[in-house]
Design an enzyme around this catalytic site. Structure first.
Site, PDB file in Angstrom:
ATOM      1  N   LYS A 107       0.838  -1.200   0.000  1.00 20.94           N
ATOM      2  CA  LYS A 107       0.000   0.000   0.000  1.00 20.94           C
ATOM      3  C   LYS A 107       0.874   1.252   0.000  1.00 20.94           C
ATOM      4  CE  LYS A 107      -3.938   1.949   2.617  1.00 20.94           C
ATOM      5  NZ  LYS A 107      -4.773   1.753   3.817  1.00 20.94           N
ATOM      6  N   SER A 129      -9.597   1.648   3.284  1.00 21.99           N
ATOM      7  CA  SER A 129      -8.736   2.455   2.440  1.00 21.99           C
ATOM      8  C   SER A 129      -7.680   1.666   1.676  1.00 21.99           C
ATOM      9  CB  SER A 129      -8.037   3.517   3.291  1.00 21.99           C
ATOM     10  OG  SER A 129      -7.172   2.918   4.244  1.00 21.99           O
ATOM     11  N   SER A 136      -9.955  -0.882   7.312  1.00 21.20           N
ATOM     12  CA  SER A 136      -9.390  -0.648   5.986  1.00 21.20           C
ATOM     13  C   SER A 136      -8.690  -1.839   5.346  1.00 21.20           C
ATOM     14  CB  SER A 136      -8.410   0.534   6.030  1.00 21.20           C
ATOM     15  OG  SER A 136      -9.106   1.732   6.238  1.00 21.20           O
TER      16      SER A 136
END
Length: 467
Positions: free
Chosen positions: A80, A155, A179
């Site tokens: 990420k 997210s 997330s």
């Protein structure tokens, strides 16, 4: 034989050891598959094929010498974008920040490199990681491979989409309120939000965790062997613990004799969709048939707890944005600006009262779970929603109505996983959350694996649209 991009990590390393596959051919296959999918789902940030192939060639040479770096040598992975990788900027999903190269790898990235993983790409996220959506003012709009009109969740949006689409077997995301688990649920993959501090992260923050995003529990357990190694940069990091991640699988026998709480009402937020409820109830029946005792639970969260956390995070974001120059602030996603600006008139007393809801949530979660070995619930009350929407409600004053099942386990520091438990009539995945006691990350993996065995045949993974 499965396509190379579909092979799990343990199968790849076994093939490398036997010289039946090369990290270079596997990485090239993954890159080719990404090229077919990426115009449709836009999950990547800093996709650099030549750098990936350079890492793969170095891995190939190590395997040829019989000297792999570690457990993941030559296995394609993504990270990420808010997890620092040396020399790369961290936009945090927003066009409002300056793109400054990171000075060093953050702990999860460092552990992956030390283990020899091939970092194929980083993955996208929404502005400041404060949406359960792939909507960003910096990145292109991420989409869900199961239905590209839907979002992947967030997210860890790009990570969820990448795992479901087959961008290699290993992906790392982060989670402060859901997330990891929300995109795992909506993309039909597996993810573990570990106990706070189990996987060191930098910067640390209350409730924030990094974790694996994979198609199988086995690959997540393999990643845990690497990611859980200590790092002094995490002030909340747990002491080193010799957990037998490599011997995690006890089969369906792991369910026998367990007392499992079944939570079908979060006590706050959106009502549970009937198809979600039915899938979770079916998962409970399967566990019961395997020897577990299922006990219905009453909700322990309240709307006041959820609203308090929401309001505190609004003030944190409002403070951060006030520090930006006006021109920079205008670049933030309008939904996020509206959400943060709503905190402008909060008094000190209101902020303090909001902050106390984190602790009240923690106490309530631990107390409610204490009577059970594990707790199962929906990951979210809803399934994947329209990709263009920032949240299921599309309302910046009701932004967190879908995290009532996930956020309490961030605050209680308990491990919680998402594992696919079914599909809607329209073919969208539904996630089952499995939560355990603090520090029982291995147990959550074992129970998740047991459910993986009893849940039945899964649908084939989505394929890129025909050109």
């Amino acid at each position: 034989m499965s396509d190379l991009h579909d092979l799990p990590a343990h199968a790849l390393t076994a093939a490398y050891r036997q010289r039946t596959l090369s990290p270079v051919e596997v990485t090239q296959a993954v890159l080719n598959h990404i090229a077919a999918w990426e115009p449709h789902i836009q999950a990547t940030y800093l996709l650099r094929p030549e750098r990936a192939l350079e890492q793969a060639r170095a891995s190939e040479a190590r395997w040829a010498r019989g000297e792999p770096l570690g457990l993941l040598d030559g296995v394609p992975a993504t990270i990420k974008e808010n997890i620092a990788t040396e020399g790369d900027p961290l936009p945090a999903g927003t066009a409002a920040v300056d793109l400054v190269p990171a000075a060093a790898d953050a702990p999860p990235a460092a552990r992956m490199r030390e283990a020899g993983a091939v970092v194929v790409s980083k993955t996208t996220m929404p502005d400041y990681g404060m949406l359960s959506s792939g909507l960003s003012s910096f990145h292109p709009l991420a989409r869900n491979p199961w239905d590209t009109s839907k979002g992947p969740g967030g997210s860890s949006a790009g990570g969820g989409a990448a795992a479901a689409a087959g961008y290699g077997p290993l992906h790392i995301g982060t989670d402060i309120g859901g997330s990891l688990r929300l995109p795992a649920s909506w993309c039909g993959i597996f993810s573990l939000k570990p106990s706070l501090g189990r996987i060191p992260i930098d910067p640390p923050y209350t409730g924030r965790a990094a974790g694996p995003m994979t198609r199988t529990v086995a690959d997540a357990a393999l990643m845990m062997q690497v990611l859980s190694r200590p790092d002094a940069r995490d002030s909340m990091g747990l002491p080193a613990q010799d957990i037998a991640w490599d011997r995690f699988d006890q089969g369906t026998e792991r369910l026998r004799g367990l007392r499992i709480g079944l939570l079908l009402d979060a006590g706050c937020g959106l009502p549970v969709d009937p198809e979600v409820r039915a899938a979770v109830e079916n998962a409970a029946h399967l566990m019961e048939a395997a020897g577990a005792t299922i006990v219905p639970m009453r909700p322990f969260m309240t709307q006041a707890m959820l609203d308090g956390m929401d309001h505190f995070w609004r003030m944190r974001s409002f403070t951060d944005m006030q520090a930006l120059a006006p021109a920079k602030r205008e670049k933030v996603l309008p939904y996020i600006r509206a959400w943060a600006d709503s905190a402008e008139g909060m008094s000190g007393q209101a902020v303090f009262n909001a902050s106390q809801q984190f602790h009240l949530t923690r106490v309530a979660a631990v107390k409610a779970c204490n009577a059970f070995d594990y707790v199962i619930s929906p990951v979210a009350p809803n399934v994947a929603f329209q990709a263009e929407l920032p949240s299921p409600t599309n309302d910046p004053l009701r932004p967190l109505e879908h995290i009532g099942f996930t956020v309490p386990f961030n605050m209680s520091e308990q491990p919680a996983a998402s594992v696919n438990c079914g599909y809607t009539q329209a073919g969208l995945p539904i996630g089952l959350q499995i939560a355990g006691a603090r520090f029982d990350d291995l147990g959550v993996l074992q129970v998740s694996r047991a459910f993986e065995l009893v849940r039945g045949t899964q649908r084939p993974w989505p394929q890129p649209p025909k050109a």
